[in-house]
Design a protein around this motif. Structure first.
Motif, mmCIF file in Angstrom:
data_model
loop_
_atom_site.group_PDB
_atom_site.id
_atom_site.type_symbol
_atom_site.label_atom_id
_atom_site.label_comp_id
_atom_site.label_asym_id
_atom_site.label_seq_id
_atom_site.Cartn_x
_atom_site.Cartn_y
_atom_site.Cartn_z
ATOM 1 N N LEU A 54 88.650 43.073 76.742
ATOM 2 C CA LEU A 54 89.204 42.457 77.959
ATOM 3 C C LEU A 54 89.130 40.936 77.870
ATOM 4 C CD1 LEU A 54 87.630 44.788 80.671
ATOM 5 C CD2 LEU A 54 89.993 44.777 79.856
ATOM 6 N N PRO A 55 90.165 40.248 78.352
ATOM 7 C CA PRO A 55 90.109 38.766 78.359
ATOM 8 C C PRO A 55 88.950 38.230 79.202
ATOM 9 C CG PRO A 55 92.365 39.547 78.712
ATOM 10 C CD PRO A 55 91.484 40.761 78.783
ATOM 11 N N LEU A 56 88.569 38.972 80.255
ATOM 12 C CA LEU A 56 87.468 38.514 81.093
ATOM 13 C C LEU A 56 86.175 38.404 80.306
ATOM 14 C CD1 LEU A 56 86.439 37.769 83.913
ATOM 15 C CD2 LEU A 56 86.039 40.199 84.339
ATOM 16 N N PHE A 57 86.023 39.213 79.240
ATOM 17 C CA PHE A 57 84.830 39.152 78.409
ATOM 18 C C PHE A 57 84.726 37.785 77.737
ATOM 19 C CE2 PHE A 57 82.475 39.709 74.493
ATOM 20 C CZ PHE A 57 81.379 40.454 74.889
ATOM 21 N N TYR A 58 85.844 37.325 77.182
ATOM 22 C CA TYR A 58 85.823 36.023 76.507
ATOM 23 C C TYR A 58 85.688 34.888 77.526
ATOM 24 C CZ TYR A 58 87.484 38.672 72.474
ATOM 25 O OH TYR A 58 87.590 39.567 71.460
ATOM 26 N N ILE A 59 86.335 35.046 78.675
ATOM 27 C CA ILE A 59 86.231 34.008 79.710
ATOM 28 C C ILE A 59 84.785 33.877 80.183
ATOM 29 C CG2 ILE A 59 86.936 33.377 82.056
ATOM 30 C CD1 ILE A 59 89.631 34.719 81.475
ATOM 31 N N SER A 60 84.103 35.020 80.388
ATOM 32 C CA SER A 60 82.717 34.983 80.834
ATOM 33 C C SER A 60 81.819 34.333 79.790
ATOM 34 C CB SER A 60 82.226 36.405 81.129
ATOM 35 O OG SER A 60 82.992 36.997 82.147
ATOM 36 N N MET A 61 82.077 34.659 78.520
ATOM 37 C CA MET A 61 81.251 34.075 77.458
ATOM 38 C C MET A 61 81.443 32.566 77.390
ATOM 39 S SD MET A 61 81.021 35.276 73.487
ATOM 40 C CE MET A 61 80.469 36.891 74.027
ATOM 41 N N ALA A 62 82.692 32.125 77.504
ATOM 42 C CA ALA A 62 82.950 30.680 77.478
ATOM 43 C C ALA A 62 82.322 30.001 78.699
ATOM 44 C CB ALA A 62 84.455 30.424 77.439
ATOM 45 N N GLY A 63 82.384 30.651 79.865
ATOM 46 C CA GLY A 63 81.798 30.062 81.071
ATOM 47 C C GLY A 63 80.300 29.872 80.953
ATOM 48 N N PHE A 64 79.622 30.873 80.390
ATOM 49 C CA PHE A 64 78.171 30.741 80.226
ATOM 50 C C PHE A 64 77.819 29.657 79.210
ATOM 51 C CE2 PHE A 64 77.973 34.966 82.204
ATOM 52 C CZ PHE A 64 76.957 34.739 83.122
ATOM 53 N N LEU A 65 78.622 29.537 78.139
ATOM 54 C CA LEU A 65 78.350 28.497 77.148
ATOM 55 C C LEU A 65 78.533 27.105 77.763
ATOM 56 C CD1 LEU A 65 80.032 29.983 73.946
ATOM 57 C CD2 LEU A 65 77.586 29.710 74.403
ATOM 58 N N ILE A 66 79.606 26.938 78.562
ATOM 59 C CA ILE A 66 79.838 25.634 79.206
ATOM 60 C C ILE A 66 78.721 25.315 80.189
ATOM 61 C CG2 ILE A 66 81.383 24.392 80.760
ATOM 62 C CD1 ILE A 66 83.708 25.908 79.459
ATOM 63 N N ALA A 67 78.285 26.327 80.977
ATOM 64 C CA ALA A 67 77.212 26.105 81.950
ATOM 65 C C ALA A 67 75.912 25.746 81.250
ATOM 66 C CB ALA A 67 77.028 27.351 82.819
ATOM 67 N N ALA A 68 75.625 26.407 80.117
ATOM 68 C CA ALA A 68 74.389 26.116 79.394
ATOM 69 C C ALA A 68 74.397 24.697 78.837
ATOM 70 C CB ALA A 68 74.192 27.135 78.271
ATOM 71 N N VAL A 69 75.529 24.295 78.253
ATOM 72 C CA VAL A 69 75.612 22.950 77.687
ATOM 73 C C VAL A 69 75.560 21.893 78.781
ATOM 74 C CG1 VAL A 69 77.092 21.364 76.376
ATOM 75 C CG2 VAL A 69 76.855 23.747 75.646
ATOM 76 N N ALA A 70 76.248 22.158 79.910
ATOM 77 C CA ALA A 70 76.229 21.201 81.013
ATOM 78 C C ALA A 70 74.822 21.043 81.581
ATOM 79 C CB ALA A 70 77.200 21.633 82.103
ATOM 80 N N GLY A 71 74.099 22.162 81.709
ATOM 81 C CA GLY A 71 72.729 22.084 82.211
ATOM 82 C C GLY A 71 71.828 21.294 81.281
ATOM 83 N N LEU A 72 71.990 21.498 79.946
ATOM 84 C CA LEU A 72 71.192 20.735 78.993
ATOM 85 C C LEU A 72 71.508 19.236 79.072
ATOM 86 C CD1 LEU A 72 71.343 23.075 75.855
ATOM 87 C CD2 LEU A 72 69.432 22.753 77.432
ATOM 88 N N TYR A 73 72.785 18.923 79.328
ATOM 89 C CA TYR A 73 73.159 17.508 79.420
ATOM 90 C C TYR A 73 72.496 16.851 80.636
ATOM 91 C CZ TYR A 73 75.931 13.435 80.678
ATOM 92 O OH TYR A 73 76.318 12.172 81.056
ATOM 93 N N PHE A 74 72.587 17.503 81.796
ATOM 94 C CA PHE A 74 72.013 16.909 83.004
ATOM 95 C C PHE A 74 70.488 16.833 82.934
ATOM 96 C CE2 PHE A 74 76.143 18.200 84.821
ATOM 97 C CZ PHE A 74 76.522 16.979 85.375
ATOM 98 N N ILE A 75 69.863 17.758 82.198
ATOM 99 C CA ILE A 75 68.408 17.710 82.076
ATOM 100 C C ILE A 75 67.966 16.608 81.121
ATOM 101 C CG2 ILE A 75 66.382 18.989 81.270
ATOM 102 C CD1 ILE A 75 67.723 21.542 82.268
ATOM 103 N N SER A 76 68.706 16.436 80.021
ATOM 104 C CA SER A 76 68.260 15.539 78.955
ATOM 105 C C SER A 76 68.822 14.132 79.047
ATOM 106 C CB SER A 76 68.644 16.126 77.590
ATOM 107 O OG SER A 76 68.112 17.434 77.444
ATOM 108 N N ARG A 77 69.808 13.890 79.920
ATOM 109 C CA ARG A 77 70.428 12.561 79.943
ATOM 110 C C ARG A 77 69.411 11.519 80.406
ATOM 111 N NH1 ARG A 77 74.343 12.000 85.235
ATOM 112 N NH2 ARG A 77 72.798 12.594 86.814
ATOM 113 N N PRO A 78 69.462 10.314 79.847
ATOM 114 C CA PRO A 78 68.499 9.267 80.259
ATOM 115 C C PRO A 78 68.802 8.780 81.668
ATOM 116 C CG PRO A 78 70.120 8.374 78.753
ATOM 117 C CD PRO A 78 70.371 9.863 78.790
#
Length: 328
Positions: A54-78
């Protein structure tokens, strides 16, 4: 160095949270366990055939990857702390004992006529020490003046009040005239030895119902929702305790017990809310029979001859408290 360790721990916590949430999401939506190697092998086989995933499977995986990277950015940014080095302007101060011309008080309006102050309500007398000690030292006793109570009479079932009076009198307690506290008219007020005070509210709702505490505190029944009787009597009990703390010496502790009795109700989640009601200091009974059985197990103890004077003073104090709430 300590700040770097904190950032590393926060990154690890964020990634762990995202993994757990992703595993929960994929398990619910697709029955896919991201921690299972067998599931990943099965996915790789299914991807060989177009349209099987299902396309929703790939969309969900991409959404979680973007959320994880965004969270790491906001936590680690100076983060740069801005420091304002501009000195605050100094305001000139008026000479001591003098007011500037523009701050001189205006003349009082001779036609101004303030409204008369509201008459002060009678409050219960303050008990400084135990009554027995007062009488030994020659201090005056508590005097209660009769007050003509013009508050609206209760509209509850007279038979209910008579049944409550019978239950408590059979258990050895002295029944007093119940006051109205705020918007709640108590159905019974009873006193006992060792400065014990019972307040009872008889709720007329009957049948099957579900209790809810917290939020809007409304119970649900077949006849519609209604405000939690436990919440109502708890608010009344809190007002009484506040008045006790203002008028009683800390050596005198009145044991206030709040009771709610329903009209042959069936509270479906009574066991689940028992601890919450205990924390509120309230006992809930589904019928008069349950209350009668409880009071037979908690009878008032016998009064000794030397305790009569203190008990009479305590009874007069409770009468004054009831009159005070009826007048507020």
């Amino acid at each position: 160095m300590k700040k770097r360790y904190e950032i590393i721990l926060l990154d690890a916590l964020w990634l762990s949270a995202m993994l757990l949430f992703a595993n929960f999401w994929f398990d619910i939506q697709f029955g896919f366990n991201i921690f299972s190697s067998a599931h990943w092998q099965y996915l790789s086989v299914q991807q060989l055939t177009p349209g099987r995933v299902l396309p929703l499977f790939y969309i969900s995986m991409a959404g979680f990857l973007i959320a994880a990277v965004a969270g790491l950015y906001f936590i680690s940014r100076p983060r740069v702390r801005k420091i304002n080095l501009t000195p605050e302007p100094e305001w000139p101060s008026a000479p001591v004992g003098r007011l500037p011309e523009e701050l001189k008080p205006l003349a009082k309006d001779p036609e101004f006529s303030p409204l008369p102050k509201a008459p002060a309500l009678p409050r219960p007398p303050r008990i400084i020490s135990p009554v027995q000690a007062q009488r030994k030292t020659g201090q005056s006793e508590i005097k209660v003046q009769p007050i003509n109570n013009t508050i609206n009479t209760p509209t509850v079932n007279t038979g209910t009040n008579e049944k409550l009076r019978e239950i408590f009198e059979n258990s050895g307690y002295i029944v007093k005239n119940p006051p109205r506290i705020g918007d709640l008219r108590l159905d019974l007020l009873a006193i006992g030895m060792d400065e014990t005070l019972y307040i009872v509210f008889a709720d007329p709702h009957t049948g099957d119902m579900t209790a809810f505490e917290g939020g809007d505190s409304k119970w649900a029944s077949n006849n519609g929702d209604f405000i939690s009787p436990v919440w109502r009597i708890t608010q009344a009990a809190e007002k009484i305790r506040t008045l006790f703390s203002e008028t009683l010496d800390s050596d005198i502790q009145i044991k206030l017990k709040a009771i709610v009795v329903m009209n042959n109700a069936n509270i479906l989640n009574k066991d689940a809310l028992g601890r919450i009601w205990d924390a509120f200091g309230a006992d809930v009974f589904e019928s008069m029979d349950g209350l009668a059985e409880f009071m037979q197990k908690h009878k008032n103890r016998k009064m000794n001859s030397e305790e009569k004077e203190d008990f009479d003073a305590y009874a007069e104090y409770i009468d004054t408290v009831a009159d005070y709430f009826n007048k507020t």
